[in-house]
Design a protein around this motif. Structure first.
Motif, PDB file in Angstrom:
ATOM      1  N   VAL A   1      60.514  13.615  84.092  1.00  0.00           N
ATOM      2  CA  VAL A   1      60.787  12.333  85.053  1.00  0.00           C
ATOM      3  C   VAL A   1      61.423  12.936  86.361  1.00  0.00           C
ATOM      4  N   GLU A   2      62.223  13.609  86.410  1.00  0.00           N
ATOM      5  CA  GLU A   2      63.084  14.267  87.481  1.00  0.00           C
ATOM      6  C   GLU A   2      62.078  14.944  88.332  1.00  0.00           C
ATOM      7  N   THR A   3      61.267  15.812  87.990  1.00  0.00           N
ATOM      8  CA  THR A   3      60.424  16.801  88.814  1.00  0.00           C
ATOM      9  C   THR A   3      58.879  16.347  88.783  1.00  0.00           C
ATOM     10  N   GLY A   4      58.415  15.453  87.693  1.00  0.00           N
ATOM     11  CA  GLY A   4      57.140  15.247  87.473  1.00  0.00           C
ATOM     12  C   GLY A   4      56.367  16.173  87.102  1.00  0.00           C
ATOM     13  N   ALA A   5      56.830  17.325  86.671  1.00  0.00           N
ATOM     14  CA  ALA A   5      56.216  18.342  85.969  1.00  0.00           C
ATOM     15  C   ALA A   5      55.533  17.987  84.728  1.00  0.00           C
ATOM     16  N   PRO A   6      54.495  18.636  84.374  1.00  0.00           N
ATOM     17  CA  PRO A   6      53.901  18.347  82.954  1.00  0.00           C
ATOM     18  C   PRO A   6      54.721  18.596  81.788  1.00  0.00           C
ATOM     19  N   PHE A   7      54.934  17.829  80.881  1.00  0.00           N
ATOM     20  CA  PHE A   7      55.561  18.267  79.680  1.00  0.00           C
ATOM     21  C   PHE A   7      54.500  18.336  78.435  1.00  0.00           C
ATOM     22  N   ASP A   8      54.752  19.273  77.726  1.00  0.00           N
ATOM     23  CA  ASP A   8      53.744  19.529  76.677  1.00  0.00           C
ATOM     24  C   ASP A   8      54.587  20.424  75.402  1.00  0.00           C
ATOM     25  N   ALA A   9      54.820  19.699  74.548  1.00  0.00           N
ATOM     26  CA  ALA A   9      55.624  20.611  73.709  1.00  0.00           C
ATOM     27  C   ALA A   9      55.147  20.384  72.100  1.00  0.00           C
ATOM     28  N   SER A  10      55.097  21.559  71.226  1.00  0.00           N
ATOM     29  CA  SER A  10      54.558  21.335  70.031  1.00  0.00           C
ATOM     30  C   SER A  10      55.719  20.866  69.022  1.00  0.00           C
TER      31      SER A  10
ATOM     32  N   LEU B   1      55.029   4.840  58.451  1.00  0.00           N
ATOM     33  CA  LEU B   1      56.498   4.846  59.147  1.00  0.00           C
ATOM     34  C   LEU B   1      56.276   5.562  60.431  1.00  0.00           C
ATOM     35  N   PHE B   2      55.968   7.011  60.209  1.00  0.00           N
ATOM     36  CA  PHE B   2      56.072   8.138  61.264  1.00  0.00           C
ATOM     37  C   PHE B   2      55.307   7.649  62.440  1.00  0.00           C
ATOM     38  N   ARG B   3      54.030   7.079  61.980  1.00  0.00           N
ATOM     39  CA  ARG B   3      53.082   6.679  63.016  1.00  0.00           C
ATOM     40  C   ARG B   3      53.642   5.518  64.002  1.00  0.00           C
ATOM     41  N   HIS B   4      54.120   4.695  63.262  1.00  0.00           N
ATOM     42  CA  HIS B   4      54.870   3.598  64.043  1.00  0.00           C
ATOM     43  C   HIS B   4      56.089   4.024  64.751  1.00  0.00           C
ATOM     44  N   GLY B   5      56.739   4.784  64.403  1.00  0.00           N
ATOM     45  CA  GLY B   5      57.875   5.461  65.169  1.00  0.00           C
ATOM     46  C   GLY B   5      57.375   6.318  66.319  1.00  0.00           C
ATOM     47  N   LEU B   6      56.267   6.963  66.375  1.00  0.00           N
ATOM     48  CA  LEU B   6      55.329   7.437  67.632  1.00  0.00           C
ATOM     49  C   LEU B   6      55.057   6.564  68.544  1.00  0.00           C
ATOM     50  N   ARG B   7      54.598   5.152  68.050  1.00  0.00           N
ATOM     51  CA  ARG B   7      54.261   4.145  68.845  1.00  0.00           C
ATOM     52  C   ARG B   7      55.467   3.477  69.680  1.00  0.00           C
TER      53      ARG B   7
ATOM     54  N   VAL C   1      54.419  16.764  59.214  1.00  0.00           N
ATOM     55  CA  VAL C   1      53.512  16.239  60.631  1.00  0.00           C
ATOM     56  C   VAL C   1      53.530  17.413  61.563  1.00  0.00           C
ATOM     57  N   GLU C   2      52.100  17.716  62.038  1.00  0.00           N
ATOM     58  CA  GLU C   2      52.147  18.583  63.038  1.00  0.00           C
ATOM     59  C   GLU C   2      51.786  17.643  64.348  1.00  0.00           C
ATOM     60  N   MET C   3      52.099  18.124  65.407  1.00  0.00           N
ATOM     61  CA  MET C   3      51.660  17.186  66.383  1.00  0.00           C
ATOM     62  C   MET C   3      52.153  17.961  68.023  1.00  0.00           C
ATOM     63  N   ARG C   4      51.399  17.464  69.176  1.00  0.00           N
ATOM     64  CA  ARG C   4      52.005  17.796  70.290  1.00  0.00           C
ATOM     65  C   ARG C   4      52.425  16.584  70.973  1.00  0.00           C
ATOM     66  N   GLY C   5      53.709  16.388  71.781  1.00  0.00           N
ATOM     67  CA  GLY C   5      53.903  15.427  72.681  1.00  0.00           C
ATOM     68  C   GLY C   5      53.563  15.834  73.998  1.00  0.00           C
ATOM     69  N   VAL C   6      52.997  15.081  74.739  1.00  0.00           N
ATOM     70  CA  VAL C   6      52.431  15.223  76.273  1.00  0.00           C
ATOM     71  C   VAL C   6      52.987  14.254  76.969  1.00  0.00           C
TER      72      VAL C   6
ATOM     73  N   ARG D   1      53.583  10.171  77.243  1.00  0.00           N
ATOM     74  CA  ARG D   1      52.415   9.631  77.461  1.00  0.00           C
ATOM     75  C   ARG D   1      51.356   9.722  75.908  1.00  0.00           C
ATOM     76  N   ASP D   2      51.476  10.609  75.083  1.00  0.00           N
ATOM     77  CA  ASP D   2      50.574  10.589  74.043  1.00  0.00           C
ATOM     78  C   ASP D   2      51.135  11.871  73.031  1.00  0.00           C
ATOM     79  N   PHE D   3      50.667  11.717  71.784  1.00  0.00           N
ATOM     80  CA  PHE D   3      50.719  12.648  70.747  1.00  0.00           C
ATOM     81  C   PHE D   3      49.456  13.223  70.449  1.00  0.00           C
ATOM     82  N   PRO D   4      48.788  13.821  71.130  1.00  0.00           N
ATOM     83  CA  PRO D   4      47.519  14.388  70.697  1.00  0.00           C
ATOM     84  C   PRO D   4      47.709  15.310  69.403  1.00  0.00           C
ATOM     85  N   ASP D   5      46.443  15.733  68.849  1.00  0.00           N
ATOM     86  CA  ASP D   5      46.443  16.653  67.880  1.00  0.00           C
ATOM     87  C   ASP D   5      47.528  16.110  66.669  1.00  0.00           C
ATOM     88  N   LEU D   6      47.555  14.814  66.481  1.00  0.00           N
ATOM     89  CA  LEU D   6      48.472  14.407  65.402  1.00  0.00           C
ATOM     90  C   LEU D   6      47.817  14.749  63.908  1.00  0.00           C
ATOM     91  N   ARG D   7      48.363  15.424  63.057  1.00  0.00           N
ATOM     92  CA  ARG D   7      48.138  15.646  61.766  1.00  0.00           C
ATOM     93  C   ARG D   7      49.058  15.277  60.672  1.00  0.00           C
TER      94      ARG D   7
END
Length: 141
Positions: free
Chosen positions: A96-105, A10-16, A87-92, A69-75
């Protein structure tokens, strides 16, 4: 797609769904009285959302701010309670407003009852909102 049967599925489905920017379908994974908590939310950000409607309203505009764009390092870790996963993960992606990279744990503790999320405690990294070019990290502030 058949309804996911385990908390991990269910969690993985939610990420998709989040990657597909289908926030309505993602919020529908919560029980009607489901709870979404952000224990590490900075001052001025919500710490607890109660009910599917409140969760949906909070997250409705997320894709307008963060292009995930992705959830790398998903455990996904099983617990002794078969209804609960940690669940441990990153969201990358990008802001949108600035085009700056987003990377959150994130670390999330998710409990599923009757095929829906009853409780999700999302320990997202509040430092993500302090990254240069990032003025939004957790939903519809």
């Amino acid at each position: 797609m058949p309804t996911p049967t385990s908390p991990a599925e269910l969690f993985r489905h939610g990420l998709r769904l989040l990657l597909d920017k289908d926030i309505a379908a993602w919020a529908a994974l919560f029980a009607e009285d489901g709870v979404l908590e952000f224990p590490f939310a900075p001052e001025g950000w919500p710490r607890r959302l109660e009910g599917r409607e409140e969760v949906a309203a909070y997250m409705r505009h997320y894709p307008d701010h963060i292009d995930l764009r992705d959830f790398p390092d998903l455990r996904v870790h099983q617990t002794t309670d078969p209804r609960t996963v940690v669940v441990e993960m990153r969201g990358v992606g990008r802001v949108v407003e600035t085009g700056a990279p987003f990377d959150a744990s994130y670390v999330a503790v998710v409990t599923v009852e009757d095929g829906l999320i009853a409780s999700c405690r999302d320990y997202w990294n509040p430092l993500a909102v302090q990254q240069p070019g990032t003025d939004f990290a957790g939903g519809g502030r």
